[in-house]
Design a protein around this motif. Sequence first.
Motif, PDB file in Angstrom:
ATOM      1  N   ASP A   1     -39.519 -25.955   7.847  1.00  0.00           N
ATOM      2  CA  ASP A   1     -38.933 -27.025   7.014  1.00  0.00           C
ATOM      3  C   ASP A   1     -38.312 -28.116   7.878  1.00  0.00           C
ATOM      4  OD1 ASP A   1     -37.197 -24.939   7.750  1.00  0.00           O
ATOM      5  OD2 ASP A   1     -35.658 -25.688   6.385  1.00  0.00           O
ATOM      6  N   LYS A   2     -37.973 -27.794   9.116  1.00  0.00           N
ATOM      7  CA  LYS A   2     -37.439 -28.803  10.057  1.00  0.00           C
ATOM      8  C   LYS A   2     -38.439 -29.043  11.187  1.00  0.00           C
ATOM      9  CE  LYS A   2     -33.606 -29.276   7.839  1.00  0.00           C
ATOM     10  NZ  LYS A   2     -33.440 -30.478   6.992  1.00  0.00           N
ATOM     11  N   ARG A   3     -39.703 -28.748  10.894  1.00  0.00           N
ATOM     12  CA  ARG A   3     -40.800 -28.991  11.846  1.00  0.00           C
ATOM     13  C   ARG A   3     -40.518 -28.308  13.196  1.00  0.00           C
ATOM     14  NH1 ARG A   3     -42.066 -29.831   7.496  1.00  0.00           N
ATOM     15  NH2 ARG A   3     -43.048 -31.695   6.607  1.00  0.00           N
TER      16      ARG A   3
ATOM     17  N   GLY B   1     -39.800 -31.303  18.495  1.00  0.00           N
ATOM     18  CA  GLY B   1     -38.934 -31.580  19.646  1.00  0.00           C
ATOM     19  C   GLY B   1     -37.490 -31.220  19.386  1.00  0.00           C
ATOM     20  N   ILE B   2     -36.638 -31.821  20.165  1.00  0.00           N
ATOM     21  CA  ILE B   2     -35.215 -31.480  20.090  1.00  0.00           C
ATOM     22  C   ILE B   2     -34.681 -31.785  18.694  1.00  0.00           C
ATOM     23  CG2 ILE B   2     -34.329 -33.723  20.809  1.00  0.00           C
ATOM     24  CD1 ILE B   2     -32.305 -32.217  22.565  1.00  0.00           C
TER      25      ILE B   2
ATOM     26  N   LEU C   1     -32.678 -33.424  16.206  1.00  0.00           N
ATOM     27  CA  LEU C   1     -32.057 -34.751  16.323  1.00  0.00           C
ATOM     28  C   LEU C   1     -30.559 -34.735  16.041  1.00  0.00           C
ATOM     29  CD1 LEU C   1     -34.919 -36.915  14.744  1.00  0.00           C
ATOM     30  CD2 LEU C   1     -34.294 -36.733  17.171  1.00  0.00           C
TER      31      LEU C   1
ATOM     32  N   ILE D   1     -43.911 -32.865  19.899  1.00  0.00           N
ATOM     33  CA  ILE D   1     -43.184 -34.053  20.353  1.00  0.00           C
ATOM     34  C   ILE D   1     -42.069 -33.635  21.312  1.00  0.00           C
ATOM     35  CG2 ILE D   1     -41.837 -36.064  19.602  1.00  0.00           C
ATOM     36  CD1 ILE D   1     -43.135 -35.874  16.889  1.00  0.00           C
ATOM     37  N   GLY D   2     -41.889 -34.401  22.367  1.00  0.00           N
ATOM     38  CA  GLY D   2     -40.765 -34.183  23.273  1.00  0.00           C
ATOM     39  C   GLY D   2     -40.678 -32.742  23.755  1.00  0.00           C
TER      40      GLY D   2
ATOM     41  N   LEU E   1     -36.484 -42.826  23.760  1.00  0.00           N
ATOM     42  CA  LEU E   1     -35.117 -42.569  23.293  1.00  0.00           C
ATOM     43  C   LEU E   1     -34.094 -42.779  24.406  1.00  0.00           C
ATOM     44  CD1 LEU E   1     -35.886 -39.285  21.288  1.00  0.00           C
ATOM     45  CD2 LEU E   1     -35.594 -41.594  20.364  1.00  0.00           C
TER      46      LEU E   1
END
Length: 274
Positions: A43-45, A82-83, A85, A140-141, A168
């Motif tokens: 749900d938060k990829r 990725g991280i 956010l 990503i990242g 970023l």
Amino acid sequence: MTEAQARQRGGNAEDISAERLAEIGIRFEVDGEIATITLDRPDKRNAQTFATWTALAGIGESLPEQVRVVVVKGEGPSFSAGIDLRMFTPEGVPGQGSFSSAARGGDADFEHSIRKAQAGFLWLRRPEIVSIAAVQGHAIGAGFQLALACDLRIVADDVKFCMKEPALGLVPDLTGTKPLVELVGLAKAIDICLTARTVHAEEAMRIGLAEQVVARDDLDRAVRDKAAQLLSTNRDAAVATKRLLQGARGRTLEEQGVAEGLEQAARIKALFGG
Ligand code: ACO
């Protein structure tokens, strides 16, 4: 008892109980010689937090000795966005702080934290195992870097690699820069990182980021097939050969020949020494 088990029993290692991993959003399963790590916050990829990285390090430290193949995958539409956010907000991730709090601390503390996080990625290159990233959707990242931390990348045809950090104001610092340069060369690595552009499946295959591209529905099967192929060779020979291949770049041809001879002498002794 292995050193890793000893550390765990001594209480210094990360808690990687199934309950703790579930809180963090990771599943870890071992089936014979194959271990599977699944980022499990679809749900938060599958965004990654500091806890994700320390848990990965803990899994590496306590990996059962029989494991020869480690599969790293992500649940849901994306491998990993990725991280998390929230790390960039003043509030941060509950219990894990934020970059604002890190910026107020000393440089030495921050570098120590980065090294701790990197430990979650570095063990995936150990000679004793072959790691396979099964990558679909966005990587990503930190997600791209996790895929780069693995020995092999089998990707779905919808894969989207992106090294977002420079966009970023950051640098990729989860050990991804070296494998990226080694895989695609310096010029292409500069292109990919400094534009933060997306690399799709066809290009990933062409430039050496991916070993194999398959239809999305075939990803699990393709990874299973590759694991079976890897397990079909002699274990000790596989470990010694990976060690040789990993060392090849840093040696001259002459030195590599010497290293091959040393490894082979040990193999011959083991096989025919009686
Ligand atoms: N951190 C925290 N939450 C995230 C992240 C992330 N990196 N990525 C996605 N999510 C959350 C979204 O906020 C959303 O949550 P909500 O449903 O509570 O609103 C949920 O995941 C789904 O995200 P969507 O954007 O709706 O999913 P979509 O499939 O359309 O897009 C994509 C996926 C492209 C990955 C997009 O979410 C995105 O761009 N995420 C941010 C990527 C990013 O900049 N990562 C940092 C890279 S730098 C580094 O890793 C060091």
